[in-house]
Write a protein that holds these residues in place. Structure first.
Motif, PDB file in Angstrom:
ATOM      1  N   ILE A  47       6.530  -8.321  -1.374  1.00 37.22           N
ATOM      2  CA  ILE A  47       5.330  -8.916  -0.778  1.00 37.22           C
ATOM      3  C   ILE A  47       4.096  -8.564  -1.602  1.00 37.22           C
ATOM      4  O   ILE A  47       3.256  -9.417  -1.907  1.00 37.22           O
ATOM      5  N   LYS A  48       4.006  -7.302  -1.984  1.00 38.86           N
ATOM      6  CA  LYS A  48       2.853  -6.854  -2.768  1.00 38.86           C
ATOM      7  C   LYS A  48       2.823  -7.518  -4.141  1.00 38.86           C
ATOM      8  O   LYS A  48       1.762  -7.947  -4.618  1.00 38.86           O
ATOM      9  N   SER A  49       3.981  -7.647  -4.761  1.00 40.15           N
ATOM     10  CA  SER A  49       4.063  -8.289  -6.083  1.00 40.15           C
ATOM     11  C   SER A  49       3.695  -9.759  -5.993  1.00 40.15           C
ATOM     12  O   SER A  49       2.967 -10.298  -6.849  1.00 40.15           O
ATOM     13  N   ASN A  50       4.195 -10.434  -4.961  1.00 40.26           N
ATOM     14  CA  ASN A  50       3.889 -11.856  -4.782  1.00 40.26           C
ATOM     15  C   ASN A  50       2.414 -12.082  -4.503  1.00 40.26           C
ATOM     16  O   ASN A  50       1.823 -13.061  -4.972  1.00 40.26           O
ATOM     17  N   ASN A  51       1.814 -11.176  -3.732  1.00 40.06           N
ATOM     18  CA  ASN A  51       0.375 -11.310  -3.443  1.00 40.06           C
ATOM     19  C   ASN A  51      -0.449 -11.132  -4.709  1.00 40.06           C
ATOM     20  O   ASN A  51      -1.463 -11.810  -4.902  1.00 40.06           O
ATOM     21  N   LYS A  52      -0.023 -10.221  -5.569  1.00 36.77           N
ATOM     22  CA  LYS A  52      -0.752 -10.032  -6.831  1.00 36.77           C
ATOM     23  C   LYS A  52      -0.697 -11.285  -7.680  1.00 36.77           C
ATOM     24  O   LYS A  52      -1.671 -11.700  -8.288  1.00 36.77           O
ATOM     25  N   LEU A  53       0.485 -11.909  -7.748  1.00 41.34           N
ATOM     26  CA  LEU A  53       0.638 -13.149  -8.510  1.00 41.34           C
ATOM     27  C   LEU A  53      -0.169 -14.268  -7.895  1.00 41.34           C
ATOM     28  O   LEU A  53      -0.778 -15.093  -8.592  1.00 41.34           O
TER      29      LEU A  53
END
Length: 256
Positions: free
Chosen positions: A245-251
């Motif tokens: 979730i955190k990685s996707n939000n950064k992208l």
């Protein structure tokens, strides 16, 4: 706290458990909490019976030592590994009495322990017992309880069972404090998650008809070593989800 996994022969085969060596600074912290907390706890015990201050301090000491032991265990075996595997996440295990800001005056919002993995929280209930012998397999993991004093208790995500072995125990009023001049033997013998507690527990009184407890037998999967393995797996899946979730939000919010 210093931990060591051990096995012993039981009626149902090998039984694994943890021995816990209580270090001086852990005992000092437990005493600090016990003395402060006992000033604001009910004079009646969980069965509604009156008790003197020294007994309240002793019971609080028992609970605090058990919570500190489980907190440090979770930190060493689970949180440290998750932090290494997911360095981008905030992962920690909190003990309420360590972070509370009310001066021990209020019980609203209390918990024993809480594991935080980024935006997910999981609570751990630590309920200990005093025992006469080391027949750990006959112990029960204790879930929620209710009586005339405590009519409702919020469920927890995990339940863990420490036990204090006091071989010369002759009655239910024995106190821990006199044992401190000897070897106070603490063990962690089992645990279960909420689903297991809800689906496989029975209601019992633990010798007092005024209080009803959820009680879970310690079977093969509930011995402390397999339980901790299963707990680690469940929390690893949560950590992986939070990482994604955190990685996707950064992208998603990354500036082109």
């Amino acid at each position: 706290m210093i931990y060591e996994f051990k096995n012993k022969k039981g009626l149902k085969g090998d039984f694994n458990f943890l021995t816990v060596k209580i270090e001086d600074f852990d005992l000092a912290e437990a005493y600090r909490v016990a003395i402060l907390k006992s000033q604001y706890t009910n004079n009646a015990n969980q069965w509604g019976e009156e008790r003197k201050l020294s007994l309240k301090i002793d019971r609080q000491l028992q609970g605090s030592l058990a919570e500190i032991a489980v907190q440090q265990l979770i930190q060493k075996l689970i949180v440290s590994r998750l932090t290494k595997n997911f360095p981008d996440l905030t992962i920690k295990v909190l003990r309420y009495d360590e972070v509370r800001t009310d001066g021990f005056k209020f019980s609203k919002g209390e918990f024993d322990l809480k594991i935080i993995i980024e935006n997910v929280e999981k609570t751990i209930e630590v309920r200990s017992s005093k025992i006469r012998n080391d027949c750990f397999e006959s112990q029960k993991i204790i879930g929620k309880y209710n009586n005339n004093v405590k009519t409702f208790e919020k469920p927890n995500d995990y339940y863990i069972k420490p036990v204090f072995l006091i071989p010369n125990k002759t009655n239910d009023e024995v106190e821990l404090i006199p044992q401190l001049t000897k070897n106070l033997n603490l063990f962690i013998v089992g645990g279960c998650n909420l689903k297991d507690m809800q689906e496989n527990s029975v209601v019992g009184t633990l010798g007092n008809s005024n209080t009803n407890y959820q009680l879970k037998e310690i079977d093969t999967n509930n011995q402390i070593k397999p339980f901790l393995t299963e707990m680690m797996l469940e929390l690893s899946l949560i950590a992986e989800q939070q990482h994604n979730i955190k990685s996707n939000n950064k992208l998603k919010y990354k500036t082109p």
